[in-house]
Scaffold this active site. Structure first.
Site, PDB file in Angstrom:
ATOM      1  CG  ASP A 155      -2.160   0.930   0.918  1.00 43.61           C
ATOM      2  OD1 ASP A 155      -2.091   1.770  -0.013  1.00 43.61           O
ATOM      3  OD2 ASP A 155      -3.159   0.829   1.657  1.00 43.61           O
TER       4      ASP A 155
HETATM    5  C1  NOJ Z   1      -3.915   4.114   0.039  1.00 43.18           C
HETATM    6  C2  NOJ Z   1      -5.123   3.242   0.029  1.00 43.18           C
HETATM    7  O1  NOJ Z   1      -5.170   2.491   1.218  1.00 43.18           O
HETATM    8  C3  NOJ Z   1      -5.183   2.319  -1.178  1.00 43.18           C
HETATM    9  O2  NOJ Z   1      -6.426   1.662  -1.180  1.00 43.18           O
HETATM   10  C4  NOJ Z   1      -4.974   3.095  -2.442  1.00 43.18           C
HETATM   11  O3  NOJ Z   1      -5.082   2.257  -3.569  1.00 43.18           O
HETATM   12  C5  NOJ Z   1      -3.621   3.790  -2.368  1.00 43.18           C
HETATM   13  N1  NOJ Z   1      -3.608   4.680  -1.232  1.00 43.18           N
HETATM   14  C6  NOJ Z   1      -3.314   4.591  -3.614  1.00 43.18           C
HETATM   15  O4  NOJ Z   1      -4.138   5.690  -3.680  1.00 43.18           O
END
Ligand code: NOJ
Length: 696
Positions: A228
């Site tokens: 993530d």
């Molecule tokens: C953090 C989020 O938890 C995730 O779901 C997302 O795809 C990424 N940021 C990128 O924006």
């Protein structure tokens, strides 16, 4: 013809170490559209790979895309074929925007009713979540776009999400939290995103057991694991633990200054961001450290080749290594119609004393502080900006044969995006008294109420924000034909539910909000939705103790074990207000001839006994025949089938039962001992037929 494996092996032979490293960490996208970007290796014709958010449609700042209903609304349809269609449409839109990987579906189990991202997920039940996760993956990838299932695993709350340590037993992990990810992997998902959280003391981005042993070992996952965003803490531990790609691969400071947030440097106080945000200052570990880690022997050269090889194999699987890139399609009539169909099909009729469907000629008061805007979704990385949208006022006005009056009643609810409130719509210029007067003058009052939810924050409670409860009560006092349409991210408390004539749960419906709500209110479509989450009083959930939510000293104890959702409420004195699976129809149904077909199928004849068409969702729950289930939950959902029936029509419905419902994880998977009964039910609380069931 060269096989993919040979092609990838040949490339791996050619790539030098620096090039291998470049394939496993993000960089800034020169076009500025991608959420995450791998630059590729031009020398060897490896093209860039673009990753884009997310589960409700394609999110690119300053670009538009179809705003589909939130996944929770989709899941409420209990119809995975719709999920496949929505996945395919999102895949086409991602491709049309030049993107290669869609950062979805999100399939964390809904454990905590307050969860800020519950709207992005599917369900409190693993069999149900698994069906939707698999269907979305199949849909996205049918368009030659890779799906990235997220956030692996036990990432069930936003409070302290970047650092929280989840203490969870192996049984709930295997029986509740892992199955939807496994289903996504079995469906061929090209990528898995690791969660920010830790599980039993180890950050998920470096969890050797869950990434290496379980995901890649036991399940045979051949795709790549991506962190993530800003979710890594150590390059050696991540690489050796099973992380293949680090995102975004650049630091928050670099990103902020690129976005011109301040002339002299980023205008972001990273220390102030709070527990819902990861530390964005240090997220270029693979870029700055991985080559040296390999040089020093802390990460093996084979492991680096495996990381890059996984990326290349997935690129090959969608033709990117052969220079193929689908054209995709954006905002087509088909996508608009699908966004509306899913919103309709996910709408749940919670209660109805006969006021619905509305009479075409009725004079209607449309009441609510936000009736002039469509509710597109929650806040955070899933926000989509659509080309078109319909508001509640527009939807009802277009459909109504009688007069429509509008009253806002109370102050608008401002949306939340991460921690910020966004500008609410223009002044709601009426008072509660005005709204009650408008309701009194109309044949029927339809009140639209909403909660608000965002990534990075959990909801503080399950009440509707502001003075909306007061508004509903005042309108209900003024007109006993009051219908409430609830637009929420998950369960909300409905303290006035006994005082109103009907309650409709319409979730976060996306761009078709008004049209979809009107189609159900006027009975153009039967409300086909059923609850994928139990609705109960806040105090009745199993997560009321603070060590279970939001945790103490950075640790959350999943000590309720498998008693999550209906598995908890059925065994507790304080039951659900509206159980899992609940939803009324405008038609009525009779079940007959229920029987076992084979080791994993039951069937029954379902008749529509009404004079109008309707949609029934047949749910099959397994329990032991003697009712003695020991410590295990009373019943487990094993399968479901949504079916449309014309007036008076009867059809034989077959429901396939998931193997998981017949096994438990106790020192490994163990088949449960029969004999069983399979209950054919309208919800976890409304069993219509019981079938003695034998497993061979
Ligand atoms: C953090 C989020 O938890 C995730 O779901 C997302 O795809 C990424 N940021 C990128 O924006």
């Amino acid at each position: 013809m060269e096989s993919t494996d040979d092609e990838v092996a040949a490339l791996l032979d050619e790539l030098d170490r620096a090039e291998l490293v470049r394939l496993v960490h993000g960089a800034l996208d020169p076009e500025g559209t991608a959420t995450g970007y791998l630059p590729g290796v031009e020398r060897l014709d490896v093209p860039p790979l673009r990753f884009v958010d997310g589960p409700l449609g394609v999110r690119i700042p300053d670009r538009r895309a179809t705003a589909f209903p939130a996944p929770l609304a989709l899941a409420a349809s209990f119809d995975p074929s719709l999920a496949r269609s929505q996945g395919a449409a999102m895949g086409r839109e991602a491709a049309a925007h030049g993107q290669d990987v869609l950062l979805g579906p999100g399939t964390n189990l809904i454990r905590v009713p307050h969860g800020g991202r519950n709207f992005e997920y599917f369900s409190e039940d693993p069999v149900h979540s698994a069906a939707f996760a698999a269907a979305v993956v199949e849909g996205v990838q049918s368009e030659d776009v890779l799906a990235c299932v997220k956030h692996y695993v036990a990432n069930n709350q936003e409070t302290d999400r970047a650092t929280v340590d989840v203490r969870v037993g192996e049984q709930p992990l295997r029986e509740l939290y892992l199955p939807a990810f496994r289903a996504a992997v079995d469906a061929g998902a090209g990528a898995v995103m690791s969660g920010y959280n830790s599980v039993n003391g180890t950050p998920m981005s470096e969890h050797g057991r869950l990434l290496g042993d379980v995901l890649k070992g036991e399940w045979g996952f051949e795709g790549f694991v991506v962190s993530d965003w800003f979710g890594t803490t150590d390059s050696v531990r991540s690489a050796n633990g099973g992380l293949d790609v680090e995102m975004p691969g650049v630091t928050g400071e670099e990103l902020a200054s690129l976005m011109g947030m301040d002339e002299g440097g980023p205008d972001v106080d990273f220390d102030e961001l709070g527990g819902g945000m990861p530390d964005m200052r240090t997220a270029a570990r693979f870029e700055t450290e991985l080559a040296a880690d390999v040089e020093a022997g802390d990460v093996s050269a084979d492991r680096l080749a495996d990381m890059a090889g996984r990326v290349l194999s997935q690129m090959a699987s969608v033709g990117r290594l052969d220079g193929e890139r689908p054209d995709g399609a954006l905002d087509t009539d088909e996508h608009r119609a699908l966004a509306e169909r899913v919103a309709v099909r996910g709408t749940v009729l919670l209660a109805n004393d006969g006021v619905l469907p509305l009479d075409d000629e009725a004079d209607v008061a449309v009441v609510g502080p936000n009736v002039d805007e469509a509710l597109l979704g929650g806040g955070g990385s899933s926000e989509v900006t659509p080309f078109v949208s319909s508001t509640p006022v527009e939807g009802v006005t277009e459909r109504a044969g009688g007069e429509v009056t509008v009253a806002h009643g109370v102050e608008p609810v401002a949306d939340l995006s991460f921690f910020e409130e966004t500008e609410p719509p223009a002044d709601a210029d009426s008072s509660v008294e005005d709204a009650a007067a408008a309701a009194a003058d109309a044949d029927v009052a339809v009140v639209f109420v909403r909660d608000r939810a965002t990534e990075a924050m959990d909801r503080p409670d399950l009440r509707l924000p502001g003075r909306q409860d007061e508004l509903v009560s005042a309108v209900a006092d003024a007109n006993d034909r009051t219908v409430v349409v609830v637009n929420s991210s998950g369960p909300v408390e409905l303290p006035w539910r006994e005082d109103v004539a009907a309650v409709v749960e319409n979730w976060y419906p996306g761009q078709a909000h008004g049209d979809a709500a009107a189609a159900v209110l006027y009975g153009d479509s039967d409300p086909g939705g059923r609850l994928p989450v139990s609705f109960a009083a806040e105090s009745a959930y199993p997560t009321t103790a603070s060590e279970r939510f939001p945790g103490e000293d950075g640790v959350v104890e999943y000590s309720e074990g498998c008693r999550v959702g209906y598995r908890h409420f059925e065994a507790s004195d304080d039951g659900a207000v509206y159980p899992f699976g609940h939803g009324e129809s405008y038609a009525s149904f009779a079940y007959r001839g229920a029987e076992q077909v084979d080791a994993s199928t039951v069937r029954a004849t379902v008749a529509n006994t009404a004079e109008r068409p309707g949609r029934e969702v047949v749910q099959a729950y397994v329990r032991p025949a003697d009712d003695a289930n020991g410590d295990a939950p009373v019943r487990d959902l094993a399968g479901f089938q949504s079916v449309h029936l014309d007036a008076g029509e009867a059809v034989t419905v077959e429901v396939t039962l998931a193997n998981d419902a017949f096994r438990r994880y106790e020192d490994g998977w163990q088949e449960r001992e029969g004999p069983f009964v399979v209950e054919l039910a309208r919800s976890a609380g409304d069993v219509r037929a019981t079938v003695p069931f034998e497993r061979p």
